[in-house]
Each structure stands twice: as C-alpha cells, then as structure tokens.
Design a protein around this motif. Structure first.
Motif, PDB file in Angstrom:
ATOM      1  N   LEU A   1       5.612  63.330  12.654  1.00  0.00           N
ATOM      2  CA  LEU A   1       4.870  63.176  13.896  1.00  0.00           C
ATOM      3  C   LEU A   1       4.731  64.511  14.608  1.00  0.00           C
ATOM      4  O   LEU A   1       5.543  65.417  14.413  1.00  0.00           O
ATOM      5  N   VAL A   2       3.706  64.615  15.438  1.00  0.00           N
ATOM      6  CA  VAL A   2       3.407  65.863  16.138  1.00  0.00           C
ATOM      7  C   VAL A   2       3.771  65.709  17.611  1.00  0.00           C
ATOM      8  O   VAL A   2       3.193  64.878  18.307  1.00  0.00           O
ATOM      9  N   ALA A   3       4.728  66.522  18.067  1.00  0.00           N
ATOM     10  CA  ALA A   3       5.135  66.471  19.475  1.00  0.00           C
ATOM     11  C   ALA A   3       4.755  67.741  20.223  1.00  0.00           C
ATOM     12  O   ALA A   3       4.766  67.756  21.446  1.00  0.00           O
ATOM     13  N   GLY A   4       4.445  68.808  19.499  1.00  0.00           N
ATOM     14  CA  GLY A   4       4.192  70.066  20.178  1.00  0.00           C
ATOM     15  C   GLY A   4       5.435  70.522  20.925  1.00  0.00           C
ATOM     16  O   GLY A   4       6.558  70.154  20.573  1.00  0.00           O
ATOM     17  N   MET A   5       5.231  71.264  21.984  1.00  0.00           N
ATOM     18  CA  MET A   5       6.375  71.796  22.728  1.00  0.00           C
ATOM     19  C   MET A   5       7.134  70.715  23.493  1.00  0.00           C
ATOM     20  O   MET A   5       8.287  70.892  23.840  1.00  0.00           O
ATOM     21  N   SER A   6       6.518  69.558  23.739  1.00  0.00           N
ATOM     22  CA  SER A   6       7.253  68.477  24.419  1.00  0.00           C
ATOM     23  C   SER A   6       8.391  67.965  23.541  1.00  0.00           C
ATOM     24  O   SER A   6       9.346  67.371  24.038  1.00  0.00           O
ATOM     25  N   GLY A   7       8.311  68.219  22.234  1.00  0.00           N
ATOM     26  CA  GLY A   7       9.403  67.849  21.334  1.00  0.00           C
ATOM     27  C   GLY A   7      10.680  68.606  21.647  1.00  0.00           C
ATOM     28  O   GLY A   7      11.787  68.086  21.458  1.00  0.00           O
ATOM     29  N   THR A   8      10.541  69.832  22.134  1.00  0.00           N
ATOM     30  CA  THR A   8      11.714  70.613  22.529  1.00  0.00           C
ATOM     31  C   THR A   8      12.433  69.929  23.686  1.00  0.00           C
ATOM     32  O   THR A   8      13.654  69.816  23.690  1.00  0.00           O
TER      33      THR A   8
END
Length: 180
Positions: A128-135
């Motif tokens: 899945l793709v979270a971008g920087m919100s994954g951090t």
C-alpha cells in the motif's frame, strides 16, 4: 529603567503567576482507569481507520484485517534493507505462516515509485502507498526516529506483540510468530 517601573513589572509578573497557578489547580485531572476499554485501541485502531491505495491505485481499507494476526512492514523503495527483506516477506506470506498471518507493506514513498517497484518485483502480499503520512503512522507504533524498515507484529486480538526496527531477522520473527 527606574525602580518604579521595575516594581510595576514585578507586581504584574506575580499577578500572572498567581492567576496561572489558580487556574491550574482548579482544573480537575482526568479520572484514572485501570480497566482496558473493550476493542482495539491506540495505534492499531488508527491503522484500521486507514484506507490506502495499493500500487495500482485501488483503495484498500485496513479495517478488513481486523481479527487477523498481521505483520505490517513500513518500507521505501530507496531503503536497501527494506528491499532486501521483501523476498523473504513474500515467502513468509505465501507459506504456511501466511495462512495465519496477513503481511502488509506500507510504502513511505511516492505512488509512482511504488508502482514501478511493484511492477518490477513479484511481491505476494498487499503493498500500500502511504507517502510521508506513513512515517507518522509508524511513529504511533513507537518508531520515534522514523527509521526504515520498521515492522509491527499485531496479534489477532488487535494488540501489538512486538516491533522491529531495521532489517528483520527471520529466525527471531518465526519464533515470535510461534507465540501468536
């Protein structure tokens, strides 16, 4: 500055300090509870609220994994240890452990990088793709430095069983999985 001004400033400072202390004492502390609330709470609850696109852009609700043991791997295409552990995560997902455990990769990268990566490598688990919100999401699980790879083992009960910072040691992980 003369003495009169200095005295006035001191009186004003004392008044502000007294007002702050009075206000602080009047606010009641929240009640302390020792019983755990029913259901999933904390970072796992936040994870289940997420709906993230996969490498093809299809929205995936993480709530669908409630009630199943999970291994959530935060990674990025530019992270060499992340990429090195992915074939073994794929093997884990496709094997016997994968029947009892849902492996999920949450990419902290751009959608185009993750799509290109997924097209190039055969990954057997959802990416899945979270971008920087994954951090930010990984920090809720205790990854205070935002290091990658970061992996979270979650039991079927919705409780975090263990977190791993850095490249996984699969012998250790398999021992941890045996305790689920």
């Amino acid at each position: 500055m003369n003495k009169r001004h200095l005295t006035a400033y001191a009186v004003v400072a004392i008044l502000f300090a007294a007002t702050g202390a009075y206000t602080g004492l009047r606010q009641s502390a929240p009640p302390v509870t020792t019983a755990q609330p029913a259901g999933v709470t904390g970072p796992v609850a936040a994870l289940f609220k997420e709906t993230l696109p996969d490498a093809k852009g299809v929205a995936t609700s993480l709530a669908q994994y409630k009630g199943k043991a999970m291994l959530v791997n935060f990674w990025a295409t530019w992270c060499a240890p992340c990429v090195q552990e992915m074939p073994e995560l794929s093997t884990l997902s496709a094997g016997e452990e994968g029947k009892k455990l849902q492996v999920i990769g949450i990419g902290i990268d751009s959608p185009s990088n993750i799509t290109e990566f997924s097209d190039k490598y055969k990954i057997t688990y959802p990416v899945l793709v979270a971008g920087m919100s994954g951090t930010d999401l990984s920090r809720q699980f205790g990854n205070t430095q935002g290091g990658l790879p970061f992996t979270v083992l979650i039991g079927a009960d919705g409780q975090v069983k263990k977190t791993y910072l850095g490249k996984l040691k699969f012998d250790e992980l398999r021992k941890d999985l045996a305790t689920l």
